[in-house]
Design a protein around this motif. Structure first.
Motif, short mmCIF file in Angstrom:
data_model
loop_
_atom_site.label_atom_id
_atom_site.label_comp_id
_atom_site.label_asym_id
_atom_site.label_seq_id
_atom_site.Cartn_x
_atom_site.Cartn_y
_atom_site.Cartn_z
N GLU A 7 40.56 47.21 41.82
CA GLU A 7 40.75 45.98 42.57
C GLU A 7 39.60 45.05 42.22
N VAL A 8 39.92 43.81 41.90
CA VAL A 8 38.91 42.81 41.56
C VAL A 8 39.00 41.71 42.62
N VAL A 9 37.89 41.47 43.32
CA VAL A 9 37.84 40.44 44.35
C VAL A 9 37.13 39.23 43.74
N ILE A 10 37.81 38.07 43.76
CA ILE A 10 37.34 36.86 43.09
C ILE A 10 37.14 35.73 44.10
N ASP A 11 36.05 34.98 43.91
CA ASP A 11 35.82 33.75 44.67
C ASP A 11 36.57 32.63 43.94
N ALA A 12 37.60 32.12 44.58
CA ALA A 12 38.44 31.09 43.95
C ALA A 12 38.18 29.72 44.54
N GLY A 13 36.93 29.42 44.84
CA GLY A 13 36.59 28.09 45.34
C GLY A 13 37.16 27.81 46.72
N GLY A 14 36.63 28.43 47.73
CA GLY A 14 37.11 28.20 49.09
C GLY A 14 38.03 29.29 49.60
N GLU A 15 38.50 30.13 48.74
CA GLU A 15 39.32 31.27 49.16
C GLU A 15 38.99 32.49 48.30
N VAL A 16 39.40 33.64 48.77
CA VAL A 16 39.16 34.89 48.06
C VAL A 16 40.50 35.42 47.58
N ARG A 17 40.56 35.82 46.31
CA ARG A 17 41.78 36.40 45.76
C ARG A 17 41.50 37.82 45.30
N ILE A 18 42.49 38.66 45.45
CA ILE A 18 42.37 40.06 45.05
C ILE A 18 43.40 40.35 43.97
N TYR A 19 42.93 40.90 42.85
CA TYR A 19 43.80 41.30 41.76
C TYR A 19 43.73 42.81 41.62
N VAL A 20 44.87 43.45 41.37
CA VAL A 20 44.92 44.90 41.20
C VAL A 20 45.48 45.20 39.82
N ILE A 21 44.72 45.99 39.05
CA ILE A 21 45.16 46.44 37.74
C ILE A 21 45.32 47.94 37.83
N GLU A 22 46.50 48.46 37.47
CA GLU A 22 46.80 49.88 37.67
C GLU A 22 47.36 50.50 36.39
N ALA A 23 46.99 51.77 36.15
CA ALA A 23 47.58 52.54 35.05
C ALA A 23 48.98 52.95 35.48
N THR A 24 50.00 52.43 34.81
CA THR A 24 51.37 52.58 35.29
C THR A 24 52.13 53.75 34.69
N ARG A 25 51.62 54.35 33.61
CA ARG A 25 52.33 55.46 32.98
C ARG A 25 51.38 56.61 32.71
N ASN A 26 51.96 57.78 32.47
CA ASN A 26 51.14 58.95 32.15
C ASN A 26 50.37 58.71 30.86
N GLY A 27 49.12 59.15 30.83
CA GLY A 27 48.30 59.02 29.65
C GLY A 27 47.55 57.71 29.55
#
Length: 81
Positions: A7-27
């Motif tokens: 999870e990456v929490v970003i300051d987007a100039g007045g608001e906070v945004r959360i991005y999630v990057i996930e390993a979606t397959r085996n390996g």
């Protein structure tokens, strides 16, 4: 490993945004690289080929939260005769 996520929490100039990057397959796994003021989070195959990449300015990143994939408890593994 499938299920790894970041999870990456970003300051987007007045608001906070959360991005999630996930390993979606085996390996596949998630790798984090920081260089020259840029944080890069990538989903990578076993061979090291990036499948998905997200880049953020490090001055805007408030938090990086790594969630490793959970493995099944040892008690649930079945060992043959």
């Amino acid at each position: 490993m499938r299920g790894d996520r970041v999870e990456v929490v970003i300051d987007a100039g007045g608001e906070v945004r959360i991005y999630v990057i996930e390993a979606t397959r085996n390996g596949r796994r998630v790798e984090i690289t920081t260089s020259r003021g840029v944080v890069e989070v990538a989903e990578v195959t076993r061979g090291g080929t990036p499948v998905r990449t997200a880049r953020f300015m490090s001055s805007r990143v408030l938090a990086l939260v790594e969630h490793p994939a959970s493995e099944p408890p040892i008690g649930q593994q079945v060992i043959g005769p």
